[in-house]
Design a protein around this motif. Sequence first.
Motif, PDB file in Angstrom:
ATOM      1  N   LEU A 130      15.768  11.828   0.736  1.00 58.82           N
ATOM      2  CA  LEU A 130      14.338  11.671   0.961  1.00 58.82           C
ATOM      3  C   LEU A 130      13.607  12.833   0.325  1.00 58.82           C
ATOM      4  CD1 LEU A 130      14.237  10.691   4.762  1.00 58.82           C
ATOM      5  CD2 LEU A 130      14.717   9.246   2.772  1.00 58.82           C
ATOM      6  N   GLN A 131      12.458  12.543  -0.279  1.00 58.26           N
ATOM      7  CA  GLN A 131      11.661  13.571  -0.939  1.00 58.26           C
ATOM      8  C   GLN A 131      10.336  13.736  -0.205  1.00 58.26           C
ATOM      9  OE1 GLN A 131      11.962  11.504  -4.719  1.00 58.26           O
ATOM     10  NE2 GLN A 131      13.215  13.161  -5.564  1.00 58.26           N
TER      11      GLN A 131
ATOM     12  N   GLU B 209       0.811  -1.214   0.000  1.00 61.24           N
ATOM     13  CA  GLU B 209       0.000   0.000   0.000  1.00 61.24           C
ATOM     14  C   GLU B 209       0.846   1.267   0.000  1.00 61.24           C
ATOM     15  OE1 GLU B 209      -3.282   0.024  -0.427  1.00 61.24           O
ATOM     16  OE2 GLU B 209      -3.088  -2.144  -0.666  1.00 61.24           O
ATOM     17  N   GLY B 210       2.053   1.200  -0.572  1.00 53.08           N
ATOM     18  CA  GLY B 210       2.920   2.369  -0.595  1.00 53.08           C
ATOM     19  C   GLY B 210       3.872   2.364   0.592  1.00 53.08           C
ATOM     20  N   LEU B 211       4.325   3.540   0.966  1.00 55.84           N
ATOM     21  CA  LEU B 211       5.272   3.679   2.065  1.00 55.84           C
ATOM     22  C   LEU B 211       4.586   3.552   3.417  1.00 55.84           C
ATOM     23  CD1 LEU B 211       8.308   4.543   2.765  1.00 55.84           C
ATOM     24  CD2 LEU B 211       7.313   6.794   3.194  1.00 55.84           C
ATOM     25  N   HIS B 212       5.274   2.942   4.376  1.00 52.68           N
ATOM     26  CA  HIS B 212       4.823   2.989   5.768  1.00 52.68           C
ATOM     27  C   HIS B 212       5.642   4.030   6.531  1.00 52.68           C
ATOM     28  CE1 HIS B 212       3.980   1.860   9.929  1.00 52.68           C
ATOM     29  NE2 HIS B 212       2.922   1.178   9.483  1.00 52.68           N
ATOM     30  N   HIS B 213       6.977   3.837   6.601  1.00 52.59           N
ATOM     31  CA  HIS B 213       7.831   4.803   7.285  1.00 52.59           C
ATOM     32  C   HIS B 213       9.264   4.660   6.822  1.00 52.59           C
ATOM     33  CE1 HIS B 213       8.371   1.251   9.975  1.00 52.59           C
ATOM     34  NE2 HIS B 213       9.614   1.724  10.114  1.00 52.59           N
ATOM     35  N   ILE B 214      10.111   5.611   7.185  1.00 50.44           N
ATOM     36  CA  ILE B 214      11.546   5.554   6.940  1.00 50.44           C
ATOM     37  C   ILE B 214      12.240   5.884   8.259  1.00 50.44           C
ATOM     38  CG2 ILE B 214      13.477   6.355   5.527  1.00 50.44           C
ATOM     39  CD1 ILE B 214      11.483   7.360   3.476  1.00 50.44           C
ATOM     40  N   THR B 215      13.273   5.112   8.599  1.00 50.05           N
ATOM     41  CA  THR B 215      13.958   5.279   9.885  1.00 50.05           C
ATOM     42  C   THR B 215      15.419   5.666   9.677  1.00 50.05           C
ATOM     43  OG1 THR B 215      12.501   3.746  11.047  1.00 50.05           O
ATOM     44  CG2 THR B 215      14.691   4.075  11.994  1.00 50.05           C
TER      45      THR B 215
ATOM     46  N   LEU C 101      21.499  14.757   6.752  1.00 51.00           N
ATOM     47  CA  LEU C 101      20.659  13.952   5.871  1.00 51.00           C
ATOM     48  C   LEU C 101      20.118  14.824   4.740  1.00 51.00           C
ATOM     49  CD1 LEU C 101      19.064  11.261   5.333  1.00 51.00           C
ATOM     50  CD2 LEU C 101      17.236  12.253   6.733  1.00 51.00           C
ATOM     51  N   ALA C 102      20.250  14.361   3.503  1.00 54.71           N
ATOM     52  CA  ALA C 102      19.783  15.117   2.343  1.00 54.71           C
ATOM     53  C   ALA C 102      18.271  14.988   2.190  1.00 54.71           C
ATOM     54  CB  ALA C 102      20.490  14.636   1.083  1.00 54.71           C
ATOM     55  N   LEU C 103      17.591  16.138   2.115  1.00 59.23           N
ATOM     56  CA  LEU C 103      16.148  16.201   1.946  1.00 59.23           C
ATOM     57  C   LEU C 103      15.832  17.017   0.700  1.00 59.23           C
ATOM     58  CD1 LEU C 103      15.139  17.133   5.611  1.00 59.23           C
ATOM     59  CD2 LEU C 103      15.159  14.840   4.608  1.00 59.23           C
ATOM     60  N   GLU C 104      14.672  16.751   0.123  1.00 58.83           N
ATOM     61  CA  GLU C 104      14.219  17.518  -1.025  1.00 58.83           C
ATOM     62  C   GLU C 104      12.715  17.725  -0.903  1.00 58.83           C
ATOM     63  OE1 GLU C 104      14.829  17.507  -5.880  1.00 58.83           O
ATOM     64  OE2 GLU C 104      14.996  15.626  -4.764  1.00 58.83           O
ATOM     65  N   LEU C 105      12.288  18.976  -0.909  1.00 60.67           N
ATOM     66  CA  LEU C 105      10.869  19.282  -0.967  1.00 60.67           C
ATOM     67  C   LEU C 105      10.472  19.334  -2.432  1.00 60.67           C
ATOM     68  CD1 LEU C 105      10.489  22.091   1.744  1.00 60.67           C
ATOM     69  CD2 LEU C 105      10.496  19.611   2.030  1.00 60.67           C
ATOM     70  N   VAL C 106       9.450  18.563  -2.797  1.00 55.84           N
ATOM     71  CA  VAL C 106       9.030  18.472  -4.201  1.00 55.84           C
ATOM     72  C   VAL C 106       7.539  18.754  -4.299  1.00 55.84           C
ATOM     73  CG1 VAL C 106      10.836  16.807  -4.754  1.00 55.84           C
ATOM     74  CG2 VAL C 106       8.587  15.977  -4.046  1.00 55.84           C
TER      75      VAL C 106
ATOM     76  N   GLU D 128       7.076  11.498  -0.555  1.00 53.42           N
ATOM     77  CA  GLU D 128       6.841  11.251  -1.970  1.00 53.42           C
ATOM     78  C   GLU D 128       7.828  10.255  -2.571  1.00 53.42           C
ATOM     79  OE1 GLU D 128       4.537  12.496  -4.366  1.00 53.42           O
ATOM     80  OE2 GLU D 128       3.413  12.982  -2.550  1.00 53.42           O
ATOM     81  N   GLY D 129       9.072  10.237  -2.063  1.00 49.61           N
ATOM     82  CA  GLY D 129      10.049   9.369  -2.683  1.00 49.61           C
ATOM     83  C   GLY D 129      11.330   9.255  -1.887  1.00 49.61           C
ATOM     84  N   ALA D 130      12.181   8.337  -2.324  1.00 51.91           N
ATOM     85  CA  ALA D 130      13.518   8.152  -1.734  1.00 51.91           C
ATOM     86  C   ALA D 130      14.439   7.629  -2.823  1.00 51.91           C
ATOM     87  CB  ALA D 130      13.473   7.174  -0.557  1.00 51.91           C
TER      88      ALA D 130
END
Length: 305
Positions: free
Chosen positions: A80-81, A4-10, A115-120, A146-148
């Motif tokens: 991470l996006q 069902e898509g993403l749950h979480h990222i740790t 940690l590299a982040l991107e707002l999209v 939205e993505g990784a």
Amino acid sequence: MKLEGLHHITMITADAQATVDFYAGTLGLRLVKKTVNFDQPDAYHLYFGDERGAPGSILTWFEFPGAARGRAGIGMIHRLQLGVGSEAALDFWAGRLPDAGRGERSLRLEDPDGLALELVVAADGNPPLRAEHPEIPAEHAITGLEGARAYSAFAPVEEGVLTQVLGFTHEGGGEYRLQGEERHFHWAYDPAPAVAGRQGAGTVHHIAWASRDEDHLAWQQRLRDADGYVTDVRDRDYFKAIYFREPRGVLFEIATLSPGFATDEDPEHLGEALRLPAQHEHLREQLERALTPIANPRARAARVA
């Protein structure tokens, strides 16, 4: 049967308070759970997300105080996006995050651990998962993950475990999409840098995909049938989990959608008190002495109001 898509990222952080200040303060996410690492209970495990802690909005951190900064390398997620609703929202965040780099439809930045982040701009169908923050208008708030992107030695080559076992769609090159009933997630492999990776502060520990509860054991069996090593089911209080490494080296988890983060707290008070796994509840007095207290920006804002 489908994910069902993403749950979480740790991730890993060297400073829990700096992480809370940045994600709950600057970025405006809600601190939805303050607990400890199941395997190392003297370490915080902090969860952030939307107002109800919905899968697809959740970012979590293990804190190891003073940990050396890590470096993403082959077999590791490096970016991470996070979604926002519009170009106008990017303009808002560019003003709030003056050190961020503006792209055509994105804004790139780093968190306090590097940690590299991107707002999209999230314009292809994900229902928004927003948190409330007094300084962030709802129309500009972060709308979920939205993505990784991960590093791989074979970035452009289709990864069969993703497409044939897990149900991702290969969109060409290193790009994939995982489509659930309500939400999707963009996954990608990029060519790996020459320098070796190193786990530490500012690196991703694992990424978790969401499964319907009734399908969870079937996913475990499906991975075994594909000759993959997968763990037994781990009860994480707020979901059940299985873990395995995909062939490129990234640690994957498949997590159930329930029972959710309100199982031991009122939804109005998520993240306010230290919650301990049942197996560690007998250590509460010891852990409360050992863990450095965390100030929640939302609690501070409520007192001022």
